[in-house]
Design an enzyme around this catalytic site. Structure first.
Site: not given
Length: 400
Positions: A126, A129, A163, A247, A386-387
């Site tokens: 993937q 990022s 990953s 995801e 999460n933020e």
């Protein structure tokens, strides 16, 4: 409180449970139980067993090789395979790219790539990022320029936190094809890139627990055929959002939470702490919070649910599920006490060898606890920190 399922769903649960008990190789089950590192061949072995049964792509429609399950059956399958000690389905091709190709790909792309994904012949990385474009994915700077003859894109850039790229022969990536677009989310396209192409370089990133499952990918004048564009040119953000919804729902990991909670109870008994009232209270609290998360997930799976903000459901599950999983790994370390202070790579290696031989190692997986806990720190970061997910939830709810 116990969740109630229909007789048909309970029968399906028993079918999956029997299948895992009968078909999951003992050496793989033991490695999962002990938290030991799984190799590529471990995953491929199990995935091909599932594929033979027609269960490797639970979220795909029947016409593309899926089993035709309901959302609840997919949930039960995930729970029972993990509780039985099976590896998670981590392949990005199965969980992420497959649904995108089915929704946005051409007939030729589906025919070319979907069968090899199902058979585990092709593993996909993937490429989302980048340095400076992680949670703020719209800030990505990897470029793809279409050559004048329109036959190839030339890709230049740098992807990170990729990953299992070391196991992958292909990569799906978001790239910027219109640098002059009015908004950052515009002018992005979704490309399929052969990892063997000249100009592609993969470098491993050594992690806290000693693993190298994450990588950097450098793209230097990589030529990609124009037919590898998925969806419309400059409209890749639509594909990306669709993929991230799949995801983040999977990252909730309710089955994984149950798997680790059962591990905590076994470890407490091994350590002679199964009668400790404070520990039992902590375990009970985890069970309550996990049950609440499970009820939330099942409500969202219901065809009758009427959420005002369905777009953020995946973010809600991702935030709570990853935090709970991290807390469970910390609990495991607390139960192990001083035995979990060091990360003993040699002990983990020996345990892996014993697991392959089918012999019970001693102590029971203590050498892997520190590594598991350290590795779990990434859960609240990948798939969108999460933020950032909390900001998305707040924005959607306040605007609803």
């Amino acid at each position: 409180m116990k969740l109630e399922f229909s007789p048909a769903d309970e029968a399906f649960r028993q079918e999956v449970r029997r299948f895992v008990q009968e078909r999951l190789p003992a050496r793989i089950q033991r490695k999962v139980e002990l938290g030991l590192r799984l190799e590529h061949e471990d995953y491929v072995t199990w995935f091909r067993i599932l594929e033979e049964r027609g269960w490797i792509t639970p979220g795909w429609p029947v016409e593309h090789g899926g089993p035709g399950w309901t959302a609840l059956q997919r949930y039960i399958f995930d729970e029972e395979t993990l509780l039985g000690g099976a590896p998670r389905i981590i392949a990005s091709g199965i969980q992420m790219l497959g649904p995108v190709l089915i929704a946005f790909g051409t007939a030729e792309q589906k025919a070319r790539y979907l069968p090899d994904i199902r058979h585990s012949n092709t593993w996909w990385a993937q490429g989302f990022s980048e340095p400076g474009a992680g949670s703020d994915l719209a800030a990505l700077r990897t470029t793809a320029v279409l050559e004048p003859d329109g036959r190839h894109f030339v890709v230049n850039g740098h992807k990170v936190w990729t990953s299992y790229a070391q196991w992958c022969s292909m990569m799906f990536a978001l790239v910027r094809t219109d640098p002059d677009a009015a908004k950052p989310q515009e002018g992005i396209s979704f490309l399929l890139i052969d990892m063997a192409s000249p100009g592609v370089q993969v470098r491993p990133i050594r992690m806290l627990e000693g693993g190298e499952d994450l990588n950097e990918v450098f793209l230097d004048n990589v030529r990609v055929p124009a037919e590898n564009l998925v969806g419309e040119l400059h409209k890749g953000w639509t594909c990306g959002k669709y993929l991230l919804g799949h995801e983040r729902t999977g990252i909730a990991g309710i089955g994984s939470c149950k798997q680790q909670l059962a591990r905590a109870r076994r470890l407490a008994q091994l350590q002679g702490l199964d009668g400790d009232p404070l520990l039992q209270a902590r375990l009970a609290q985890f069970e309550i919070e996990l049950l609440a998360l499970e009820f939330t997930a099942l409500r969202l799976l219901s065809p009758n649910q009427g959420s005002r903000v369905p777009a953020v459901e995946a973010s809600m599950l991702k935030v709570r599920g990853t935090e709970l999983r991290q807390a469970l790994y910390e609990l495991l370390v607390d139960i192990a006490g001083p035995h979990a202070v060091p990360f003993d790579a040699e002990l983990q290696r020996l345990e892996a060898l014993e697991a392959l031989d089918g012999e019970p190692p001693a102590p029971d997986g203590l050498g892997s606890l520190a590594a598991n806990c350290l590795d779990a720190r990434k859960l609240s970061i990948y798939g969108g920190a999460n933020e950032v997910q909390r900001n998305l939830i707040a924005k959607a709810v306040l605007a609803a």
